[in-house]
Design an enzyme around this catalytic site. Structure first.
Site, PDB file in Angstrom:
ATOM      1  N   PHE A 122       3.556  37.217  45.075  1.00 19.88           N
ATOM      2  CA  PHE A 122       1.881  37.012  45.170  1.00 19.88           C
ATOM      3  C   PHE A 122       1.994  36.155  46.377  1.00 19.88           C
ATOM      4  O   PHE A 122       2.390  34.790  46.286  1.00 19.88           O
ATOM      5  CB  PHE A 122       1.491  36.609  43.951  1.00 19.88           C
ATOM      6  CG  PHE A 122      -0.070  36.198  43.864  1.00 19.88           C
ATOM      7  CD1 PHE A 122      -0.982  37.453  43.681  1.00 19.88           C
ATOM      8  CD2 PHE A 122      -0.629  35.019  43.869  1.00 19.88           C
ATOM      9  CE1 PHE A 122      -2.208  37.135  43.492  1.00 19.88           C
ATOM     10  CE2 PHE A 122      -1.900  34.872  43.903  1.00 19.88           C
ATOM     11  CZ  PHE A 122      -2.751  35.925  43.626  1.00 19.88           C
ATOM     12  N   GLU A 126      -1.261  29.175  52.107  1.00 23.98           N
ATOM     13  CA  GLU A 126      -0.957  28.957  53.362  1.00 23.98           C
ATOM     14  C   GLU A 126      -0.910  27.533  53.648  1.00 23.98           C
ATOM     15  O   GLU A 126      -1.248  26.659  53.047  1.00 23.98           O
ATOM     16  CB  GLU A 126      -2.256  29.518  54.137  1.00 23.98           C
ATOM     17  CG  GLU A 126      -2.347  31.017  54.176  1.00 23.98           C
ATOM     18  CD  GLU A 126      -3.229  31.878  54.967  1.00 23.98           C
ATOM     19  OE1 GLU A 126      -3.490  32.890  54.907  1.00 23.98           O
ATOM     20  OE2 GLU A 126      -3.813  30.722  55.931  1.00 23.98           O
ATOM     21  N   PRO A 127      -0.111  27.170  54.745  1.00 25.81           N
ATOM     22  CA  PRO A 127       0.230  25.731  55.353  1.00 25.81           C
ATOM     23  C   PRO A 127      -1.172  24.923  55.251  1.00 25.81           C
ATOM     24  O   PRO A 127      -1.222  23.722  54.978  1.00 25.81           O
ATOM     25  CB  PRO A 127       0.759  25.897  56.509  1.00 25.81           C
ATOM     26  CG  PRO A 127       1.454  27.116  56.659  1.00 25.81           C
ATOM     27  CD  PRO A 127       0.658  28.214  55.807  1.00 25.81           C
ATOM     28  N   GLY A 128      -2.200  25.599  55.758  1.00 27.77           N
ATOM     29  CA  GLY A 128      -3.378  24.659  55.945  1.00 27.77           C
ATOM     30  C   GLY A 128      -4.338  24.904  54.814  1.00 27.77           C
ATOM     31  O   GLY A 128      -5.490  24.452  54.913  1.00 27.77           O
ATOM     32  N   ARG A 240      -3.432  32.292  34.457  1.00 29.22           N
ATOM     33  CA  ARG A 240      -3.469  31.032  34.379  1.00 29.22           C
ATOM     34  C   ARG A 240      -2.900  30.427  32.950  1.00 29.22           C
ATOM     35  O   ARG A 240      -2.317  29.613  32.888  1.00 29.22           O
ATOM     36  CB  ARG A 240      -4.753  30.360  34.985  1.00 29.22           C
ATOM     37  CG  ARG A 240      -4.652  28.904  35.119  1.00 29.22           C
ATOM     38  CD  ARG A 240      -5.731  28.649  35.986  1.00 29.22           C
ATOM     39  NE  ARG A 240      -5.855  28.730  37.468  1.00 29.22           N
ATOM     40  CZ  ARG A 240      -6.640  28.996  38.280  1.00 29.22           C
ATOM     41  NH1 ARG A 240      -7.915  29.124  37.989  1.00 29.22           N
ATOM     42  NH2 ARG A 240      -6.388  29.177  39.411  1.00 29.22           N
ATOM     43  N   GLY A 337      17.520   7.949  26.307  1.00 33.86           N
ATOM     44  CA  GLY A 337      18.107   6.940  26.878  1.00 33.86           C
ATOM     45  C   GLY A 337      19.031   7.268  28.214  1.00 33.86           C
ATOM     46  O   GLY A 337      18.310   7.997  28.981  1.00 33.86           O
ATOM     47  N   GLU A 361      -0.768  27.754  41.016  1.00 37.17           N
ATOM     48  CA  GLU A 361      -1.705  28.412  40.519  1.00 37.17           C
ATOM     49  C   GLU A 361      -3.056  27.382  40.130  1.00 37.17           C
ATOM     50  O   GLU A 361      -3.589  27.482  39.364  1.00 37.17           O
ATOM     51  CB  GLU A 361      -1.497  29.115  39.240  1.00 37.17           C
ATOM     52  CG  GLU A 361      -0.584  30.188  39.386  1.00 37.17           C
ATOM     53  CD  GLU A 361      -0.382  31.115  38.220  1.00 37.17           C
ATOM     54  OE1 GLU A 361      -1.245  31.548  37.533  1.00 37.17           O
ATOM     55  OE2 GLU A 361       0.906  31.780  38.147  1.00 37.17           O
ATOM     56  N   SER A 364      -3.645  20.289  39.201  1.00 32.97           N
ATOM     57  CA  SER A 364      -4.392  19.824  37.827  1.00 32.97           C
ATOM     58  C   SER A 364      -5.834  19.244  38.441  1.00 32.97           C
ATOM     59  O   SER A 364      -6.988  19.210  37.598  1.00 32.97           O
ATOM     60  CB  SER A 364      -3.599  18.485  37.280  1.00 32.97           C
ATOM     61  OG  SER A 364      -2.576  18.979  36.447  1.00 32.97           O
TER      62      SER A 364
END
Length: 387
Positions: A122, A126-128, A240, A337, A361, A364
């Site tokens: 999917f 995109e980078p921007g 989702r 621990g 997706e 938060s």
């Protein structure tokens, strides 16, 4: 693996077929999982094939998606092996647009992905743009009876190993979100290249892709031109809650590991579980697990009952379950621990696995915006009706 509390399967959200599915998959997973993660590409290919051979991928796509089944499968797989959950999830999400909006010819790919003979992806981010899908800059233009695509996609799950991609690009019918379209793109199409593979803290196949003059036939368009944003959001609405389910599976495993640890480990001459502080931590963890399960399966049940949109319920499930799982796993690490941060131990692996679920997706903070807008919208609409 430690024995898990399965009493939640008696909740009214589920039917007998869901209980049978969960029991059958758990039995399969106990013998088939976990797998080695040293070669993540080979592991994913093997997992997709094994999930297909086992019949589990038949739930990942089709004319009608049963969201409760998707959630139960993701929860169960995540509890056993995070990479197995990833492999299953991407077969569903990757072909979600085709399951919900594809033509009969496009849906032929589902026969292959549901059988584990093809891997899907999917390609939205995109980078921007990230979570701001309306800023998608990859373009698709009509030329000589074909679509020509140019642009870049990044953090694409299964990037580099997928056989088929669903790509979202700007076709320009309108500004912003209303000018996007979805396309079905076979991985061997000329012009599609892998710029780089992306290494992350949990072993998953991710890649940065480039589309350079990629030519697709007219019938590669999924749905209608300009409907890409609606298609993407509908797919995410369906899947989702399953992200929350995966987080729930991680949290359940952490809780089980923690309870085994504190009942077996001696501290100050007695089992750790006899310390009230430890009991308080276990109580907090168990509460977070059950609250997450209620939200996840409420959202899944609502969709399966025919709700047109579950945007608010899905966002609540995803937000709470992923944030709660991070807290549950962190507490499990604390109870272990020094052993909790030793590489390769179950809780250390869970600590690395859970972090990405709070981002992909819809991060938060984005889920909070979705929930707030839905709540305010309902309030204002109700006020207008009664004024």
């Amino acid at each position: 693996m430690k024995k898990m509390d399965r009493s939640f399967l008696d909740w009214p959200f589920f039917e007998d077929r869901h209980r049978e599915l969960a029991a059958g998959l758990d039995g399969w997973a106990q013998t088939a999982l976990p797998v080695g993660h040293d070669d993540v590409d080979a592991a994913c290919r093997g997992l997709v094939a094994a999930l297909g051979d086992g019949g589990w991928l038949r739930h990942s796509g089709g004319e009608k998606l049963d969201i409760r089944s998707l959630c139960l499968i993701r929860e169960t797989l995540a509890r056993h092996d995070g990479l197995a959950d990833f492999a299953f999830a991407m077969q569903g999400l990757g072909m979600g647009a085709v399951s919900l909006f594809g033509t009969p010819a496009q849906r032929e790919w589902l026969d292959r992905t549901r059988a584990g003979r093809a891997i899907s992806a999917f390609a939205l981010t995109e980078p921007g743009s990230g979570s701001d899908v309306a800023r998608t800059s990859t373009t698709a233009r009509r030329e000589g009876g074909e679509w020509v695509l140019d642009g870049e996609k990044t953090y694409i799950s299964n990037g580099g190993i997928a056989d088929i991609y669903v790509i979202f690009a700007r076709t320009g019918e309108a500004e912003g979100a209303r000018g996007l379209s979805a396309f079905l793109l076979p991985a061997d199409t000329p012009g599609l290249g892998v710029v780089s593979r992306i290494e992350v803290i949990a072993p998953h196949p991710l890649a940065h892709l480039r589309l350079d003059g990629v030519r697709l036939p007219e019938d590669a368009l999924i749905g209608e031109a300009g409907a890409g944003f609606r298609i993407a959001m509908t797919v995410l609405d369906h899947f989702r809650p399953t992200v929350g389910a995966a987080a729930l599976g991680f949290a359940r495993r952490a809780l089980d590991e923690a309870m085994a640890r504190v009942t077996e480990r001696q501290l100050f001459g007695a089992p750790m579980s006899e310390l009230q502080m430890v009991q308080g931590h276990i109580a907090d963890m168990a509460l977070k697990v059950d609250a997450s399960a209620l939200l996840v399966y409420r959202a899944a049940w609502a969709k399966d009952q025919g709700a047109a949109r579950i945007t608010r319920e899905a966002a609540m499930a995803k937000l709470h379950a992923t944030e709660a799982a991070q807290q549950v796993i962190d507490q499990a690490v604390q109870l272990f621990g020094g052993d909790g941060v030793r590489s390769g131990t179950p809780v250390e692996s869970l600590y690395r696995e859970i972090r990405a679920l709070r981002i992909y997706e819809g991060a938060s903070d984005v889920q909070k915006l979705i929930i707030a807008r839905a709540a305010l919208g309902d309030f204002l609409a109700d006020r207008d009706r009664t004024s």
